[in-house]
Scaffold this motif. Structure first.
Motif, PDB file in Angstrom:
ATOM      1  N   ASP A 196      -7.706  -3.748   2.622  1.00  0.00           N
ATOM      2  CA  ASP A 196      -7.434  -2.350   2.968  1.00  0.00           C
ATOM      3  C   ASP A 196      -7.787  -1.436   1.801  1.00  0.00           C
ATOM      4  O   ASP A 196      -8.670  -0.597   1.903  1.00  0.00           O
ATOM      5  CB  ASP A 196      -5.970  -2.177   3.370  1.00  0.00           C
ATOM      6  CG  ASP A 196      -5.604  -0.718   3.537  1.00  0.00           C
ATOM      7  OD1 ASP A 196      -6.312  -0.029   4.288  1.00  0.00           O
ATOM      8  OD2 ASP A 196      -4.620  -0.275   2.920  1.00  0.00           O
ATOM      9  N   CYS A 244       0.851  -1.189   0.000  1.00  0.00           N
ATOM     10  CA  CYS A 244       0.000   0.000   0.000  1.00  0.00           C
ATOM     11  C   CYS A 244       0.885   1.236   0.000  1.00  0.00           C
ATOM     12  O   CYS A 244       2.008   1.206   0.494  1.00  0.00           O
ATOM     13  CB  CYS A 244      -0.838  -0.043   1.271  1.00  0.00           C
ATOM     14  SG  CYS A 244      -1.923   1.355   1.524  1.00  0.00           S
ATOM     15  N   ARG A 256      -2.760  -3.466  -7.937  1.00  0.00           N
ATOM     16  CA  ARG A 256      -2.248  -3.554  -6.567  1.00  0.00           C
ATOM     17  C   ARG A 256      -1.135  -4.576  -6.481  1.00  0.00           C
ATOM     18  O   ARG A 256      -1.296  -5.710  -6.969  1.00  0.00           O
ATOM     19  CB  ARG A 256      -3.421  -3.975  -5.670  1.00  0.00           C
ATOM     20  CG  ARG A 256      -3.176  -3.752  -4.198  1.00  0.00           C
ATOM     21  CD  ARG A 256      -3.195  -2.295  -3.861  1.00  0.00           C
ATOM     22  NE  ARG A 256      -3.283  -2.061  -2.441  1.00  0.00           N
ATOM     23  CZ  ARG A 256      -3.209  -0.845  -1.884  1.00  0.00           C
ATOM     24  NH1 ARG A 256      -3.063   0.205  -2.642  1.00  0.00           N
ATOM     25  NH2 ARG A 256      -3.294  -0.709  -0.590  1.00  0.00           N
ATOM     26  N   THR A 276       0.508   3.547   1.881  1.00  0.00           N
ATOM     27  CA  THR A 276       0.771   3.807   3.302  1.00  0.00           C
ATOM     28  C   THR A 276       2.094   3.189   3.744  1.00  0.00           C
ATOM     29  O   THR A 276       2.793   3.747   4.586  1.00  0.00           O
ATOM     30  CB  THR A 276      -0.411   3.288   4.158  1.00  0.00           C
ATOM     31  OG1 THR A 276      -1.481   4.223   4.025  1.00  0.00           O
ATOM     32  CG2 THR A 276      -0.057   3.161   5.637  1.00  0.00           C
ATOM     33  N   HIS A 289      -0.562  -4.379   6.175  1.00  0.00           N
ATOM     34  CA  HIS A 289      -1.864  -4.232   6.836  1.00  0.00           C
ATOM     35  C   HIS A 289      -3.003  -4.672   5.907  1.00  0.00           C
ATOM     36  O   HIS A 289      -4.153  -4.327   6.123  1.00  0.00           O
ATOM     37  CB  HIS A 289      -2.069  -2.783   7.305  1.00  0.00           C
ATOM     38  CG  HIS A 289      -1.911  -1.769   6.214  1.00  0.00           C
ATOM     39  ND1 HIS A 289      -0.693  -1.252   5.847  1.00  0.00           N
ATOM     40  CD2 HIS A 289      -2.814  -1.204   5.390  1.00  0.00           C
ATOM     41  CE1 HIS A 289      -0.856  -0.397   4.849  1.00  0.00           C
ATOM     42  NE2 HIS A 289      -2.149  -0.357   4.545  1.00  0.00           N
TER      43      HIS A 289
HETATM   44 ZN   LIG Z   1      -3.151   0.777   3.235  1.00  0.00          ZN
END
Ligand SMILES: [Zn+2]
Ligand SMILES: [Zn+2]
Length: 341
Positions: free
Chosen positions: A150, A39, A336, A41, A64
């Motif tokens: 997520d 991600c 992704r 993040t 995550h």
């Molecule tokens: Zn994320």
């Protein structure tokens, strides 16, 4: 077991051997990871953006966005059995606080967040809890759906919040056609009759969005705000769903809003500076989005099983985690990135 561990901020993580997680409570569930999503993040964590908020002590394991098979359960776990295929809600929640009782898992006052505040799932095994696991049809391969935990969940959560506003005749702008955007577009199509305008820097990414349900595509070339205003008869859109939230996209989003429009912020990293007089005189709204509820995740898995949401993924062995991080950072990852232990 092998894990992707962050030792220092501003330095790439290391792939190394660590002890397997141990059961410590009756509601613990240990999941053998089949796929761990990468991600943006994770990039922001490496950049140190989460250091203060998460309070995590380094080193720790990233990841995550996880799915796999139940490896071991605590004595009080009754909703899953060893061997079940599961997708993992990102938070470990208490079930007892007011937020949990309202179903708002992401606001649990006693939560921990594997991959953010404790060891995550870029590893062979992940420790989570009974409240976090959604049991899936065993025909689903964890590597194919991990990103829904997520990226998918956050996109669905924002779209579901927007959906009561998006009656027939409305227009919605989606900024960013990457890992989250492509799920957000499909969720908009599944939940609402709104007309979808997608903005992205990449003409190739925009081309793909047509098959997911985009009605109009706009290349972010500096004239994109004007083009969106043209497509909305000069008024702007009822909703802007901003999957970028940095590098100027967050300011563009505000300019694309209709009066009383709503800016859903999902991507982040930038900051917003909007004169308060503009907010009151037009009644525009700013809505933050943090993952989603357990029920959001279960609903999203239903849409997936119905074939209404599908994921575009790029698979990497766990050992190639640093290549995946590099590809995401340099904009060379379509869909992704999924790490497979
Ligand atoms: Zn994320
Ligand atoms: Zn709670």
């Amino acid at each position: 077991m092998k894990a992707v561990r962050l030792h220092h901020y501003h330095e790439q993580p290391k792939i190394e051997q660590v002890p397997e997680p141990k059961m410590s409570g009756p509601l613990d569930v240990i999941v053998r990871i089949g796929g761990a999503g990468l991600c943006r993040t994770d990039l922001h964590i490496i950049e140190g953006q989460w250091a203060e908020k998460s309070g995590v002590s380094l080193p720790y394991t990233l990841g995550h966005e996880n799915a796999g098979w139940v490896q071991e359960i605590g004595s009080a776990v009754s909703n899953v059995a060893v061997g079940d295929t599961v997708i993992v809600h990102p938070l470990i929640t208490c079930g007892l606080c007011r937020a949990c009782r309202a179903g708002n898992d992401m606001h649990c006052s006693n939560a921990s967040f594997p991959g953010i505040s404790v060891d995550g799932g870029m590893a062979t095994f992940l420790k989570t809890s009974a409240r976090a696991v959604v049991k899936l049809n065993p025909s689903l391969a964890p590597k194919d759906i991990a990103a829904l935990a997520d990226a998918g969940l956050t996109a669905y959560h924002a779209v579901k919040k927007a959906s009561p506003l998006l009656y027939p005749g409305t227009k919605t702008v989606v900024i960013g056609a990457g890992g989250l955007g492509h799920i957000g577009i499909q969720c908009l199509k599944a939940l609402t009759p709104t007309e979808i305008i997608v903005v992205d820097r990449s003409p190739a990414a925009l081309e793909l969005t047509r098959s997911w349900g985009a009605d109009h595509t706009v290349v972010a070339d500096g004239k994109h705000v004007e083009k969106v205003l043209e497509l909305t008869d000069g008024y702007g859109a009822e909703a802007v769903i901003d999957f970028v939230g940095e590098r100027g996209a967050e300011q563009d989003a505000v300019k694309m809003l209709r009066r009383a429009g709503s800016h859903y912020i999902i991507g982040y990293g930038g900051s917003l500076n909007v004169p308060t007089i503009d907010i009151i005189s037009t009644e525009i709204n700013f809505i933050g989005n943090l993952v989603g509820t357990y029920n959001d995740l279960a609903e999203l898995m239903t849409l997936t099983a119905q074939g209404k949401v599908s994921l575009h993924t790029a698979m990497y062995p766990l050992d190639a985690a640093l290549d995946a991080i590099h590809d995401l950072d340099s904009g060379n990852l379509r869909g992704r990135g999924i790490l497979i232990p």
